[in-house]
Design an enzyme around this catalytic site. Structure first.
Site, mmCIF file in Angstrom:
data_model
loop_
_atom_site.group_PDB
_atom_site.id
_atom_site.type_symbol
_atom_site.label_atom_id
_atom_site.label_comp_id
_atom_site.label_asym_id
_atom_site.label_seq_id
_atom_site.Cartn_x
_atom_site.Cartn_y
_atom_site.Cartn_z
ATOM 1 N N THR A 86 0.829 -1.215 0.000
ATOM 2 C CA THR A 86 0.000 0.000 0.000
ATOM 3 C C THR A 86 0.855 1.254 0.000
ATOM 4 O O THR A 86 0.402 2.311 -0.410
ATOM 5 C CB THR A 86 -0.928 0.011 1.219
ATOM 6 O OG1 THR A 86 -0.133 -0.141 2.408
ATOM 7 C CG2 THR A 86 -1.938 -1.120 1.146
ATOM 8 N N SER A 97 8.881 7.087 3.199
ATOM 9 C CA SER A 97 8.237 7.528 4.439
ATOM 10 C C SER A 97 9.265 7.814 5.523
ATOM 11 O O SER A 97 10.178 8.593 5.330
ATOM 12 C CB SER A 97 7.214 6.477 4.882
ATOM 13 O OG SER A 97 6.402 6.974 5.922
#
Length: 373
Positions: free
Chosen positions: A121, A216
């Site tokens: 994801t 991230s």
């Protein structure tokens, strides 16, 4: 015996199809007489008019007034009437296909699959040296394009969190997007574009989708992590149906397409050309900050931050949020200079781990426990 102006006026719609073929050679000769041989000139029949394609390189698929202005700046004033009347009558796909076949140096590279390119994801994440290995990034990007449908001539948003290998990856993606038929790619200046800002831009400008380069909170640097993910037209991450299709394509890929061209200047805001594709370098903060100002009561927050009764600190950890924090907190909301800590994005995040917890935010913890807290 006709002047170029007369021929162009005829090409604008008054000449019927039966006369078109007889005019082609003469129009081409007349136009070439006003051009250097380095400018590519193409003639295309589009019933019932002739459409003349002159690739001036300084303007391609722009609005008619912009094309006319660019033509005059280049000294080709006689194109003005044609640009306004005729160019827009041809479908954009036809314009781009003509240029793609004749202008871009597209290279088809033979490759073999990598068995570890299943995205989650949050996209595909690997070490930098994996992404930098021959064909690895290109294979995955081509697999994304191979899954998409009807994207030719569309706009793609691209950017990343500024970590190591961000710029190199962007150049590859841009050249592949051009070779695969995208009409425009919007790139955050310096290659910077946070994930929320990318979603904002995709939705605001109704683009086809976006490719975001981010791992991230993972560390950055030559020995650290890198990531890539595809966001759809709704601004959100690709659903599992699409990510699984991308993985399936990555397991059967045998070639990818890329153009041979000089790198794009990622640091200058404005429009550039890459083959047949427009590359728009834009301010990566403006649209997102404008959206925040619409969603939240900036007037009330500004009153609080400038009251002298409230202070705060924001630790950007030398990651992508720094420019956004400077713009929103210090510039628009009036927080004092120094409110934003470690606000300059760095490829290795300053050697720190960009994970917002107490272990990696010692400076912020110290400030919060200091005498001015």
């Amino acid at each position: 015996s006709r002047s170029v102006d007369e021929l162009i006026d005829l090409a604008g719609g008054s000449i019927v199809y039966r006369n078109a073929i007889a005019m082609i050679s003469h129009v081409q000769n007349q136009v070439l007489a006003h051009h250097s041989q380095s400018d590519q000139t193409y003639i295309c029949l589009f019933q019932p008019v002739i459409l003349l394609f002159v690739d001036l390189r300084s303007y391609r698929v722009q609005s008619a007034p912009m094309r006319a202005d660019a033509a005059k700046q280049r000294g080709f004033g006689f194109y003005e009437q044609f640009c306004k009347k005729s160019w827009v009558k041809c479908p954009l796909d036809t314009q781009r296909q003509i240029r793609r076949n004749n202008v871009m140096n597209i290279k088809t590279v033979q490759t073999t699959p990598f068995d570890d390119q299943r995205p989650g994801t949050s996209g595909l994440r690997k070490k930098v040296n994996v992404f930098a290995s021959p064909h690895y990034l290109a294979n995955f990007v081509q697999s994304i394009f191979n899954v998409l449908e009807n994207y030719q001539g569309q706009t793609l948003v691209v950017g990343g969190d500024g970590r190591y290998y961000n710029r190199e990856a962007l150049q590859t993606i841009l050249k592949m997007a051009a070779a695969n038929g995208f009409g425009r790619v919007m790139v955050g200046r310096g290659g910077i574009l946070s994930t929320p800002a990318a979603s904002c831009v995709i939705r605001k400008y109704r683009t086809f989708g976006g490719i975001i380069l981010s791992a991230s909170h993972n560390p950055g640097g030559p020995d650290a992590d890198f990531g890539i993910k595809y966001n759809t037209a709704n601004g959100g991450p690709a659903p599992e149906k699409i990510t699984e299709a991308i993985f399936a394509k990555s397991q059967t890929i045998s070639q990818y397409r890329i153009i041979e061209a000089a790198d794009v200047d990622l640091d200058t805001i404005g429009l550039q050309q890459l083959g047949d594709m427009d590359v728009e370098i834009f301010d990566p903060v403006q649209d997102y900050a404008d959206l925040m100002e619409k969603l939240f009561d900036f007037e009330a927050m500004c009153a609080l931050l400038t009251s002298g009764e409230f202070t705060m600190r924001f630790d950007a950890m030398n990651a992508v949020t720094g420019p956004y924090a400077y713009e929103i907190l210090e510039k628009r909301l009036g927080a004092p200079a120094g409110t934003v800590l470690r606000g300059e994005p760095m490829t290795d995040f300053g050697g720190a781990h960009p994970d917002p917890n107490l272990v990696h935010a010692k400076a912020l913890v110290a400030a919060m426990n200091g005498p001015e807290a």
